[in-house]
Design a protein around this motif. Structure first.
Motif, PDB file in Angstrom:
ATOM      1  N   UNK A  44       0.828  -1.207   0.000  1.00  8.32           N
ATOM      2  CA  UNK A  44       0.000   0.000   0.000  1.00  8.32           C
ATOM      3  C   UNK A  44       0.870   1.268   0.000  1.00  8.32           C
ATOM      4  N   UNK A  45       2.179   1.103  -0.104  1.00 12.46           N
ATOM      5  CA  UNK A  45       3.089   2.260  -0.114  1.00 12.46           C
ATOM      6  C   UNK A  45       2.757   3.257  -1.239  1.00 12.46           C
ATOM      7  N   UNK A  46       2.371   2.809  -2.447  1.00 15.86           N
ATOM      8  CA  UNK A  46       2.071   3.792  -3.497  1.00 15.86           C
ATOM      9  C   UNK A  46       0.931   4.737  -3.128  1.00 15.86           C
ATOM     10  N   UNK A  47      -0.113   4.220  -2.457  1.00 16.77           N
ATOM     11  CA  UNK A  47      -1.229   5.100  -2.060  1.00 16.77           C
ATOM     12  C   UNK A  47      -0.763   6.137  -1.044  1.00 16.77           C
ATOM     13  N   UNK A  48       0.088   5.688  -0.123  1.00 14.92           N
ATOM     14  CA  UNK A  48       0.600   6.624   0.880  1.00 14.92           C
ATOM     15  C   UNK A  48       1.447   7.701   0.189  1.00 14.92           C
ATOM     16  N   UNK A  49       2.276   7.262  -0.762  1.00 17.24           N
ATOM     17  CA  UNK A  49       3.160   8.207  -1.469  1.00 17.24           C
ATOM     18  C   UNK A  49       2.349   9.255  -2.230  1.00 17.24           C
TER      19      UNK A  49
END
Ligand SMILES: Cc1cc2nc3c(=O)[nH]c(=O)nc-3n(C[C@H](O)[C@H](O)[C@H](O)COP(=O)(O)OP(=O)(O)OC[C@H]3O[C@@H](n4cnc5c(N)ncnc54)[C@H](O)[C@@H]3O)c2cc1C
Length: 401
Positions: free
Chosen positions: A224-229
């Protein structure tokens, strides 16, 4: 929960937990780890195969695993680390590349044996169908670990400073004001809300808001790192990809003396508490937050034919169960670690492409050095920075499964 931290890690999986331990060991204080579900039910850290190997095809992946293995050896009982080796079988077409990689691995100080089919049968007598196999590599220091024990080890060894483990909060938005990150979270109150968020991106009730301030923000949100980024205006070029594993019982074979075995087809398997765990990455899998486990169909189509091709002992197998989890796959199959370019005090460690457990110790230690001392000290992880995708300096890892 405090409302302000020096260091806030988003994601309490094996990576976030390792970073928290390393920060505290290196003297940081006021550390928070926030997650919508600290038990990690949907996270990759609770759904993996527990393989640990330094036998990789690129220097930095070798280094990360080698340094981590040295640590796992030192706490082997606490984290269930068993060095029973990795065996990789290869057809003739792959052999020239195997020899090149073995040179690199040996230069890095790894013990890697090259085995002929006769030597494979001597060491692994149950592998009695090797007609299409040209040779194998065997790396005895590699092996298997208990990922849950390892994660708990990291979480419970933060004695240098207390870490706040903030559960049941999803991150909704991030803003920066005068160098301080302001993170708005929403509370999740049930397992179904956690599932709705992690599988479909649905946010819980907007009434349950909290604001957390942090000087340093660390994105360890796994798949889910891309959504956070996106919340801090950056794009991460990784994708979540479903991977399934099965657990089977085999009356005829006891594999408890052996570690991980990887077939020339890409199928991997190992002993697992009296049974056998196996997995195979289906190449047609589409990116997405897909957790459906296909059970008998997957077993019959992808697993059993590949196993039975290698050993008559696998002719009779009983499927017991299985599950699906996600790999966070980067374009070059190597992790993305470091400072986020163009932003002050935002760091990241994600996109492990199937090797996060085995590399977690050295990643946490390295990122903590970069954050607290301004540079990597024990291992240079500079090449793993996300900037490599714009600069074209990729770390193409070919030994992924
Ligand atoms: C089937 C399978 C087999 C594997 N086999 C191996 C293996 O043999 N060896 C190996 O080393 N690796 C293996 N892996 C890969 C390994 O499991 C991962 O690389 C590793 O677990 C990644 O850890 P993580 O902490 O980055 O992510 P995760 O464990 O997924 O943790 C991320 C956390 O972030 C939280 N989160 C995300 N977004 C938010 C948000 N907005 N707000 C709040 N919380 C959030 C999630 O709840 C989650 O707990 C395998 C993976 C799978 C699926």
């Amino acid at each position: 929960m405090k409302q302000s931290y020096h260091y806030l890690i988003v994601g309490g999986g094996i990576i976030g937990s390792s970073i928290a331990m390393a920060l505290s060991e290196q003297g940081a204080t006021k550390i928070g780890v926030v997650d919508c579900d600290l038990t990690g039910k949907w996270g990759s850290s609770e759904r993996n195969a527990g393989g640990v190997r330094a036998s990789w095809g690129t220097q930095v992946n070798i280094d990360l695993s080698k340094a981590s293995i040295a640590f796992y050896e030192s706490v082997s009982t606490e984290v269930g680390f068993q060095q029973k080796g990795y065996l990789w079988l290869y057809e003739a077409s792959a052999w020239p590349q195997v020899l090149k990689r073995t040179d690199l691995q040996r230069e890095a100080g790894l013990n890697v044996e090259l085995l002929s089919p006769g030597m494979i049968t001597q060491k692994f007598p149950f592998l009695d169908r090797l007609e299409d196999i040209h040779g194998a590599t065997f790396s005895p220091q590699d092996g298997l670990i208990n990922p849950n024990l390892l994660k708990e080890y990291y979480r419970s060894h933060t004695s240098g400073s207390k870490v706040d483990w903030i559960d049941h909060q999803v991150i909704e938005s991030i803003t920066v004001d005068a160098g301080v990150h302001s993170i708005q979270t929403r509370e999740v109150q049930s397992e179904s809300e956690v599932e709705a968020f992690l599988v479909s991106g649905a946010l819980p009730d907007e009434q349950r808001l909290t604001r957390i301030k942090a000087k340093v923000l660390i994105n360890a949100a796994g798949c889910w790192a891309p959504q956070l980024a996106e919340m801090y205006g950056k794009e991460i070029p990784s994708k979540p990809l479903r991977r399934q594993v099965v657990v089977m019982h085999c009356q005829a074979l006891d594999l408890s003396d052996f570690g991980m075995m990887v077939d020339a087809s890409g199928l991997y398997f190992h002993h697992e508490a009296g049974n056998i765990l196996a997995g195979y990455a289906v190449s047609s899998e589409k990116p997405g937050y897909a957790f459906e486990y296909e059970g008998q169909d997957y077993f019959m189509k992808e697993i059993w034919p590949r196993l039975v091709k290698r050993s008559s002992g696998f002719e009779r197998l009983k499927l017991i169960g299985g599950w699906a989890g996600l790999y966070a796959v980067s374009p070059d199959k190597s992790a993305i670690i470091g400072a986020v370019s163009g932003l002050d005090n935002v760091y990241e460690a994600h996109s492990f492409s199937g090797h996060g457990v085995m590399q977690s110790y050295a990643v946490g230690r390295g990122l903590a050095e970069l954050i607290l001392k301004g540079q990597y000290q024990s291992l240079d992880l500079g090449g793993l920075s996300g900037e490599r995708f714009t600069q074209g300096d990729l770390i193409e890892e070919t030994l992924d499964i």
